[in-house]
Design a protein around this motif. Sequence first.
Motif, mmCIF file in Angstrom:
data_model
loop_
_atom_site.group_PDB
_atom_site.id
_atom_site.type_symbol
_atom_site.label_atom_id
_atom_site.label_comp_id
_atom_site.label_asym_id
_atom_site.label_seq_id
_atom_site.Cartn_x
_atom_site.Cartn_y
_atom_site.Cartn_z
ATOM 1 N N GLY A 31 40.844 44.133 42.813
ATOM 2 C CA GLY A 31 39.810 44.881 42.084
ATOM 3 C C GLY A 31 40.233 46.000 41.566
ATOM 4 N N SER A 32 39.161 46.841 41.504
ATOM 5 C CA SER A 32 39.310 48.121 40.748
ATOM 6 C C SER A 32 40.481 49.000 41.204
ATOM 7 C CB SER A 32 37.893 49.013 40.960
ATOM 8 O OG SER A 32 37.544 49.213 42.348
ATOM 9 N N ASP A 35 43.419 47.596 39.145
ATOM 10 C CA ASP A 35 42.664 47.409 37.601
ATOM 11 C C ASP A 35 43.625 48.369 36.838
ATOM 12 O OD1 ASP A 35 41.464 47.325 35.479
ATOM 13 O OD2 ASP A 35 39.491 46.844 36.465
ATOM 14 N N ALA A 65 43.974 42.290 37.073
ATOM 15 C CA ALA A 65 42.858 42.687 38.396
ATOM 16 C C ALA A 65 41.508 43.205 37.430
ATOM 17 C CB ALA A 65 43.433 44.002 39.041
ATOM 18 N N GLY A 67 37.757 45.167 38.471
ATOM 19 C CA GLY A 67 36.952 45.974 39.546
ATOM 20 C C GLY A 67 35.843 44.760 39.783
ATOM 21 N N ALA A 68 35.227 45.144 41.021
ATOM 22 C CA ALA A 68 34.110 44.627 41.302
ATOM 23 C C ALA A 68 34.284 42.913 41.450
ATOM 24 C CB ALA A 68 32.950 45.025 40.670
ATOM 25 N N THR A 69 35.468 42.505 41.446
ATOM 26 C CA THR A 69 35.673 41.103 41.760
ATOM 27 C C THR A 69 36.475 40.737 42.778
ATOM 28 O OG1 THR A 69 37.527 40.873 40.456
ATOM 29 C CG2 THR A 69 35.428 40.753 39.344
ATOM 30 N N GLY A 70 36.426 39.558 43.425
ATOM 31 C CA GLY A 70 36.956 39.064 44.532
ATOM 32 C C GLY A 70 37.689 37.543 44.303
ATOM 33 N N TYR A 94 43.086 41.601 47.798
ATOM 34 C CA TYR A 94 41.515 41.187 48.098
ATOM 35 C C TYR A 94 40.868 41.793 49.481
ATOM 36 C CZ TYR A 94 41.161 38.917 43.521
ATOM 37 O OH TYR A 94 41.160 38.707 42.086
ATOM 38 N N ASN A 97 37.995 43.779 48.313
ATOM 39 C CA ASN A 97 36.885 43.135 47.568
ATOM 40 C C ASN A 97 36.299 42.033 48.141
ATOM 41 O OD1 ASN A 97 37.997 45.234 45.710
ATOM 42 N ND2 ASN A 97 36.915 44.019 44.060
ATOM 43 N N TRP A 327 30.291 43.111 33.493
ATOM 44 C CA TRP A 327 30.871 42.764 34.837
ATOM 45 C C TRP A 327 30.986 41.395 34.815
ATOM 46 C CZ3 TRP A 327 27.133 44.016 39.996
ATOM 47 C CH2 TRP A 327 27.994 43.529 40.854
ATOM 48 N N ARG A 329 30.933 38.437 37.060
ATOM 49 C CA ARG A 329 30.314 38.128 38.092
ATOM 50 C C ARG A 329 30.530 36.951 38.405
ATOM 51 N NH1 ARG A 329 25.096 41.317 40.649
ATOM 52 N NH2 ARG A 329 25.271 40.406 42.486
#
Length: 370
Positions: A31-32, A35, A65, A67-70, A94, A97, A327, A329
């Motif tokens: 994630g972030s 990143d 990487a 951000g805001a992802t798993g 992870y 996240n 994002w 997502r």
Amino acid sequence: MNADVWKHRNPLVHTRKALSEGQLTVGFIGGSITDARTRHNWPEPVIAWLVEQYPEARIVVENAAIGATGSELAVFRAKRDLIDRGCQLVFIDYAVNDFGEPSDQRRRTREGLLRKLLADGDRDIVLAHTFMQTMYAVMSEGGVPDSIAELEELADYYGIGSVWMGLYALEEVRKGRMRWEEWLPDGLHPAHRGSLSYGQSIIAFLEKELLGEWTTAERSATTTSANEFLPAPLHPQHWGAAELLPLAQVTTEGPWVIRRWPFYEWIDQVLETAAVGAKLSFTFEGRGLSLGFDFGKMSSEFRYRIDGGDWVAMSRERPDWCGDDGWYRACFLGDELPQGTHKLELEVTHGDGPECKGTNFRLAHIGVIR
């Protein structure tokens, strides 16, 4: 479980070989906190150490990487962004996240990611555990947060090394080497000093793996290398066989277009419309779906049904930090259908809420869970 920073389970044989041959490709996914867009994040001192330590080798970096992802999204990105790029050493982050995901769900996605990366036996993996404020209470009592404990269970089973970067940094704070605000000014994202601490914990791991000598006891205590064979899975519903369905196989009704997507490097194409009421459908062979979107406050919502069942209306959260788009997502639609052929039908809707400012539907991938 012992709360140790470093767990050396098997030697980094592929990394050693690549360095001896003159080129190492290092991958990062997470994630972030990992990143590459934040140029002071912990991969930077790790990369600098490798370059300094091995001046005669070419170090190639593939930082994938986002951000805001798993790990749900990572399962579907592993092939394009790590495997096909020839990564011989991959760091996975992870712990944070995936923290908010149900335990069973993250067990499925994480094991699927590991099995994809280990399947061809061509790379080493290191798990890198970061920190969030929610973990503090458990760690202050010497415990291990569930998100990390579950990753360690996988690491033990597959013989994968791990570094608990968050514990290393917390110990630095306890010893007075670093102030809390130098580490985590917002409780999650490390500042320059905190990122250096994370990086130093990884460097210490690599020094032992690549420069140090394992004792006889350490070598005898290691598990069988996961790269020699892929053992039976821990979770019977892991996502190791998940695949992408080409966007071209989707049937559409209304004004749709497939576009090359130059606005975000992690997305090749999107299936796009901005028309409320536009529809799509496709059949798939599997037991579930995870859709990926270029998402933001200008995005639409949608409703869907599978195999002619009841319609399910989506209403996705749009946090304050969420922009108009950008994002990547994931949207999980379930993975407990009977294995076989199924049909999804989808209709674009307006979110009709204060945070939903547009009707852009930008489908980046269709992930089929088998």
